[in-house]
Design a protein around this motif. Structure first.
Motif, PDB file in Angstrom:
ATOM      1  N   CYS A 108       0.852  -1.180   0.000  1.00 29.09           N
ATOM      2  CA  CYS A 108       0.000   0.000   0.000  1.00 29.09           C
ATOM      3  C   CYS A 108       0.893   1.236   0.000  1.00 29.09           C
ATOM      4  CB  CYS A 108      -0.965  -0.013   1.171  1.00 29.09           C
ATOM      5  SG  CYS A 108      -0.265   0.519   2.731  1.00 29.09           S
ATOM      6  N   GLY A 109       0.316   2.374  -0.309  1.00 29.94           N
ATOM      7  CA  GLY A 109       1.090   3.597  -0.489  1.00 29.94           C
ATOM      8  C   GLY A 109       2.060   3.900   0.636  1.00 29.94           C
ATOM      9  N   MET A 110       1.655   3.697   1.886  1.00 30.34           N
ATOM     10  CA  MET A 110       2.530   3.991   3.009  1.00 30.34           C
ATOM     11  C   MET A 110       3.408   2.814   3.376  1.00 30.34           C
ATOM     12  SD  MET A 110      -0.182   5.927   5.401  1.00 30.34           S
ATOM     13  CE  MET A 110       0.854   6.150   6.840  1.00 30.34           C
ATOM     14  N   GLY A 111       3.217   1.695   2.693  1.00 28.25           N
ATOM     15  CA  GLY A 111       4.127   0.568   2.861  1.00 28.25           C
ATOM     16  C   GLY A 111       3.860  -0.338   4.046  1.00 28.25           C
ATOM     17  N   MET A 112       2.766  -0.111   4.801  1.00 29.00           N
ATOM     18  CA  MET A 112       2.632  -0.963   5.987  1.00 29.00           C
ATOM     19  C   MET A 112       1.855  -2.249   5.703  1.00 29.00           C
ATOM     20  SD  MET A 112       0.044   1.323   6.228  1.00 29.00           S
ATOM     21  CE  MET A 112       0.492   2.583   7.395  1.00 29.00           C
ATOM     22  N   TYR A 113       1.161  -2.319   4.601  1.00 27.14           N
ATOM     23  CA  TYR A 113       0.502  -3.573   4.216  1.00 27.14           C
ATOM     24  C   TYR A 113       1.142  -4.071   2.921  1.00 27.14           C
ATOM     25  CZ  TYR A 113      -3.285  -1.776   7.191  1.00 27.14           C
ATOM     26  OH  TYR A 113      -4.027  -1.257   8.216  1.00 27.14           O
ATOM     27  N   ASN A 114       1.225  -5.370   2.777  1.00 27.96           N
ATOM     28  CA  ASN A 114       1.766  -5.897   1.536  1.00 27.96           C
ATOM     29  C   ASN A 114       1.249  -7.300   1.274  1.00 27.96           C
ATOM     30  OD1 ASN A 114       3.757  -7.875   2.798  1.00 27.96           O
ATOM     31  ND2 ASN A 114       4.320  -5.928   3.747  1.00 27.96           N
ATOM     32  N   PHE A 115       1.412  -7.753   0.069  1.00 29.99           N
ATOM     33  CA  PHE A 115       1.081  -9.140  -0.267  1.00 29.99           C
ATOM     34  C   PHE A 115       2.037  -9.599  -1.349  1.00 29.99           C
ATOM     35  CE2 PHE A 115      -0.730  -8.598  -4.470  1.00 29.99           C
ATOM     36  CZ  PHE A 115      -1.222  -7.297  -4.466  1.00 29.99           C
ATOM     37  N   VAL A 116       2.093 -10.908  -1.521  1.00 29.36           N
ATOM     38  CA  VAL A 116       2.970 -11.455  -2.544  1.00 29.36           C
ATOM     39  C   VAL A 116       2.264 -12.624  -3.227  1.00 29.36           C
ATOM     40  CG1 VAL A 116       4.179 -12.908  -0.860  1.00 29.36           C
ATOM     41  CG2 VAL A 116       5.288 -12.362  -3.024  1.00 29.36           C
ATOM     42  N   VAL A 117       2.422 -12.685  -4.542  1.00 31.85           N
ATOM     43  CA  VAL A 117       1.906 -13.834  -5.303  1.00 31.85           C
ATOM     44  C   VAL A 117       3.116 -14.549  -5.897  1.00 31.85           C
ATOM     45  CG1 VAL A 117       0.351 -14.621  -7.137  1.00 31.85           C
ATOM     46  CG2 VAL A 117      -0.156 -12.508  -5.892  1.00 31.85           C
ATOM     47  N   ASN A 118       3.291 -15.801  -5.490  1.00 30.04           N
ATOM     48  CA  ASN A 118       4.397 -16.599  -6.043  1.00 30.04           C
ATOM     49  C   ASN A 118       3.919 -17.360  -7.267  1.00 30.04           C
ATOM     50  OD1 ASN A 118       6.457 -16.019  -4.082  1.00 30.04           O
ATOM     51  ND2 ASN A 118       5.221 -17.200  -2.627  1.00 30.04           N
ATOM     52  N   PHE A 119       4.784 -17.482  -8.246  1.00 32.67           N
ATOM     53  CA  PHE A 119       4.422 -18.235  -9.454  1.00 32.67           C
ATOM     54  C   PHE A 119       5.352 -19.436  -9.585  1.00 32.67           C
ATOM     55  CE2 PHE A 119       3.067 -13.893 -10.213  1.00 32.67           C
ATOM     56  CZ  PHE A 119       1.740 -14.095 -10.559  1.00 32.67           C
ATOM     57  N   ASP A 120       4.746 -20.606  -9.858  1.00 32.21           N
ATOM     58  CA  ASP A 120       5.605 -21.781 -10.067  1.00 32.21           C
ATOM     59  C   ASP A 120       5.061 -22.644 -11.202  1.00 32.21           C
ATOM     60  OD1 ASP A 120       3.391 -22.957  -8.894  1.00 32.21           O
ATOM     61  OD2 ASP A 120       4.386 -23.240  -6.962  1.00 32.21           O
TER      62      ASP A 120
END
Lengths: 120, 336
Positions: A108-120
């Motif tokens: 998110c803009g302020m950097g306190m939330y995030n997520f990641v999608v891994n691809f395999d």
């Protein structure tokens, strides 16, 4: 005082499990040769970690529901995406054809939330 | 028959302390002249009649005690006292930080707010935003600046009022412009993230200064920003500008409301949305700023400054790491 601090740390680390639960593929769907990865955005992103297939044209669907917090201000550097999402609705973001081992990171803009999608 | 007495004084944490102490003591009939030397932490008192130095110290000491100052004949070992205060301030400050992050973690603030943005929903969203993670930047900045100007400047209330006026008026005007002009003053993530980084650096520097790690004599060290704040804080324009500038600081709630104002397509609606939002954030921000000003003039001042310093350093670091993550400079370190 010390007890409060320790208690806080335990609570913090305990709670983080809730967010960091990986997806079991339930938020990934392939329709007509296009892979859709759905992420819910409100007070953070869930699931926090997703796994999807590489080599298929893919779209990220970010779903908001009364979302006004930081998670509405979505930044995905690798997709060159920076937008404030509508408070309620589904936003489709084209992420091209992901390569294996190159995860997609959103914050998110302020950097306190995030997520990641891994691809395999 | 004039007589000069010399006392040592403790608790003089700001330039305005000199004025305050001199004002209080000057009012006494038996006193001809008072001179406070902040550098040597001494008070020279000239009395009109013969006075016993010890008795005089007792009576004058009682007058300035409510303001957190104390008199002595011998110079006290101040170093130890300062160290004691930081050990009180550290746990209090950390407890505040833990509570703040627990509140974010709890999810209490994540209830959905449905429907379109009206002035009423904007006000509610403002209330939520004022205790959300946005507090780390906007609140932290306000706390650090308020504490700092209270430490340096006796007319802090005026500065704080001007700041809030600048914020409320700025949100109303800029919100209106967003509605009227749309994308022209569009919200750029990178610009706001860079402003956020600047704000967090200011917070960390002011925090270190409040804690006493960067002592007053050394504030010229991180030259630019400090000089800027020291120079402008006495003017009228600066607090107004800083208040208005908070419009551009990174905060998800503010950005969502800006989008709502932007899509309203009308000056009045856009202005109302942003003004109501700012009004919603006002109670908490007012408490932070006016609260610091009144604590700063109480006998708890030394403890307050150090506690505020600890809190501000914590929030500033959080905002700095978040800002770097948002800009894609570092990998996410946390997910609150």
């Amino acid at each position: 005082m010390v007890a409060i601090v320790i208690g806080g740390i335990i609570l913090l680390s305990g709670n983080s499990n809730r967010n960091s639960m990986g997806s079991d593929g339930k938020n990934v769907e392939i329709r007509d040769g296009v892979q859709y990865i759905t992420i819910d955005a409100r007070g953070g992103y869930s699931p926090n970690v997703s796994t999807a297939k590489a080599g298929i044209p893919s779209k990220l669907i970010v779903s908001t529901n009364g979302t006004y917090d930081c998670s509405a201000a979505l930044v995905i550097r690798s997709a060159n995406y920076q937008e404030v999402l509508p408070p309620t609705g589904q936003t489709e973001i084209d992420i091209g054809t992901p390569k294996a081992g190159e995860p997609l990171r959103g914050t998110c803009g302020m950097g306190m939330y995030n997520f990641v999608v891994n691809f395999d | 028959m004039l007589k000069i007495h010399l006392f040592h004084v403790t608790g003089t944490h700001c330039p305005s302390c000199k004025i305050l102490i001199e004002d209080i003591l000057q009012e006494q009939n038996l006193i001809d002249q008072v001179t406070v030397d902040l550098k040597n932490e001494t008070i020279a008192v000239v009395t009109k009649n013969e006075q016993d130095t010890n008795e005089l110290m007792q009576s004058l000491g009682a007058l300035i005690k409510p303001n957190g100052y104390s008199l002595s004949l011998e110079k006290l070992a101040v170093e130890n006292k300062n160290n004691d205060i930081i050990w009180q301030a550290l746990p209090i400050g950390l407890a505040f930080l833990v509570l703040f992050f627990l509140l974010q973690k709890s999810g209490v603030l994540n209830f959905g707010i449905g429907g379109t943005a009206t002035p009423t929903t904007s006000f509610v969203i403002g209330l939520v935003a004022s205790v959300s993670s946005c507090l780390a930047i906007v609140g932290g900045l306000i706390l650090s600046i308020s504490a700092k100007i209270s430490q340096d400047n006796i007319s802090d209330k005026k500065t704080i009022v001007l700041f809030h006026f600048g914020r409320l008026a700025g949100f109303a005007i800029l919100g209106g412009l967003l509605g009227l002009l749309g994308e022209i003053i569009g919200i750029n993530f990178t610009v706001s993230a860079i402003l956020g980084l600047l704000a967090s650096l200011v917070m960390i520097l002011l925090g270190l200064n409040l804690v006493g790690i960067l002592s007053k004599n050394k504030v010229t060290l991180p030259a630019g920003i400090f000089k800027f704040f020291r120079r402008i804080e006495h003017q009228t324009f600066a607090p107004l500008l800083v208040g208005l500038g908070t419009f551009f600081l990174p905060c998800g709630f503010t950005q969502s409301m800006q989008i709502a104002a932007l899509s309203s397509g009308s000056f009045i609606t856009g202005s109302l949305i942003m003004f109501s939002f700012a009004l919603g954030t006002f109670p908490v921000l007012a408490m932070l700023s006016f609260g610091s000003a009144s604590l700063a003039h109480s006998k708890f001042a030394p403890l307050f400054f150090k506690t505020a310093g600890v809190v501000v350093i914590g929030l500033g670091t959080f905002a700095l790491l978040g800002g770097l993550t948002g800009l894609g400079i570092i990998r996410p370190l946390f997910n609150i």
